[in-house]
Design an enzyme around this catalytic site. Sequence first.
Site, PDB file in Angstrom:
ATOM      1  N   GLY A  50       0.834  -1.192   0.000  1.00  0.00           N
ATOM      2  CA  GLY A  50       0.000   0.000   0.000  1.00  0.00           C
ATOM      3  C   GLY A  50       0.868   1.240   0.000  1.00  0.00           C
ATOM      4  N   GLN A  55       2.924  10.025   1.218  1.00  0.00           N
ATOM      5  CA  GLN A  55       4.217   9.331   1.327  1.00  0.00           C
ATOM      6  C   GLN A  55       5.154   9.636   0.166  1.00  0.00           C
ATOM      7  OE1 GLN A  55       2.307   5.280   2.159  1.00  0.00           O
ATOM      8  NE2 GLN A  55       4.245   5.173   3.276  1.00  0.00           N
ATOM      9  N   CYS A  92       5.746   0.015   7.461  1.00  0.00           N
ATOM     10  CA  CYS A  92       5.369   1.148   6.623  1.00  0.00           C
ATOM     11  C   CYS A  92       6.585   1.541   5.784  1.00  0.00           C
ATOM     12  CB  CYS A  92       4.944   2.310   7.510  1.00  0.00           C
ATOM     13  SG  CYS A  92       4.511   3.799   6.599  1.00  0.00           S
ATOM     14  N   LEU A  93       6.378   1.811   4.506  1.00  0.00           N
ATOM     15  CA  LEU A  93       7.512   2.173   3.637  1.00  0.00           C
ATOM     16  C   LEU A  93       8.193   3.461   4.104  1.00  0.00           C
ATOM     17  CD1 LEU A  93       6.062   1.412   0.064  1.00  0.00           C
ATOM     18  CD2 LEU A  93       7.805   0.115   1.305  1.00  0.00           C
ATOM     19  N   HIS A 134      -4.698   1.575   7.026  1.00  0.00           N
ATOM     20  CA  HIS A 134      -3.347   2.108   7.243  1.00  0.00           C
ATOM     21  C   HIS A 134      -3.098   3.304   6.311  1.00  0.00           C
ATOM     22  CE1 HIS A 134       1.199   1.454   7.754  1.00  0.00           C
ATOM     23  NE2 HIS A 134       1.109   2.305   6.752  1.00  0.00           N
ATOM     24  N   GLU A 135      -3.428   3.131   5.029  1.00  0.00           N
ATOM     25  CA  GLU A 135      -3.189   4.200   4.057  1.00  0.00           C
ATOM     26  C   GLU A 135      -4.097   5.392   4.324  1.00  0.00           C
ATOM     27  OE1 GLU A 135      -0.497   3.784   2.645  1.00  0.00           O
ATOM     28  OE2 GLU A 135      -0.380   1.616   2.902  1.00  0.00           O
ATOM     29  N   HIS A 138      -2.586   7.648   6.715  1.00  0.00           N
ATOM     30  CA  HIS A 138      -1.603   8.550   6.107  1.00  0.00           C
ATOM     31  C   HIS A 138      -2.276   9.818   5.577  1.00  0.00           C
ATOM     32  CE1 HIS A 138       2.198   6.429   6.220  1.00  0.00           C
ATOM     33  NE2 HIS A 138       1.680   5.327   5.704  1.00  0.00           N
TER      34      HIS A 138
HETATM   35 NI    NI Z   1       2.510   3.443   5.714  1.00  0.00          NI
END
Ligand code: NI
Length: 172
Positions: A50, A55, A92-93, A134-135, A138
Amino acid sequence: MSILQTKLKIRFFGDASLRRRAKAVETVTERDRQVLGEMAEMMRLSGGIGLAAPQVGINKQMLVADVGQGPVVLVNPRITKKSGMHALEEGCLSLPGIFVKVKRAKKVMVSALNEQNEKISICAYDLLARVIQHEMDHLRGKLIVDYANFFQKIKLKKELKELQRSQSEGLY
Ligand code: NI
């Protein structure tokens, strides 16, 4: 790193764009579609499931997800129904190497716009439901570290400092 192949760059913890509240998209334009395509490619190259627009430094309510059941693109997502609860460790990236257990709904109904600017409504279960939630976090500037309890936060403090330091030294 392979993620440098695209024009967008992943923002890491400490970058202000991760803490902003993303703006709703009035109409999904050709440029937005291009960004969404690049985000999906970047997610794939980074091995993520995701990715949310903040991000990559874009302050818009847009996200992509793919848990292996095909790509999902959501613009201005809203959860209309949710049920069940499940806790699972998430990464998380934007926070490489950091994992936090997060409680989330097991099933969500989401209404949104797709990349063609059409109104859609999807029902997501388990991992996809988790990724979407989760996204969506963000999109309001919320990160997994915010879910850590007091003791975890103390432990994470050092790791997060290290992450911010390596980021400012350009190691990513
Ligand atoms: Ni994330």
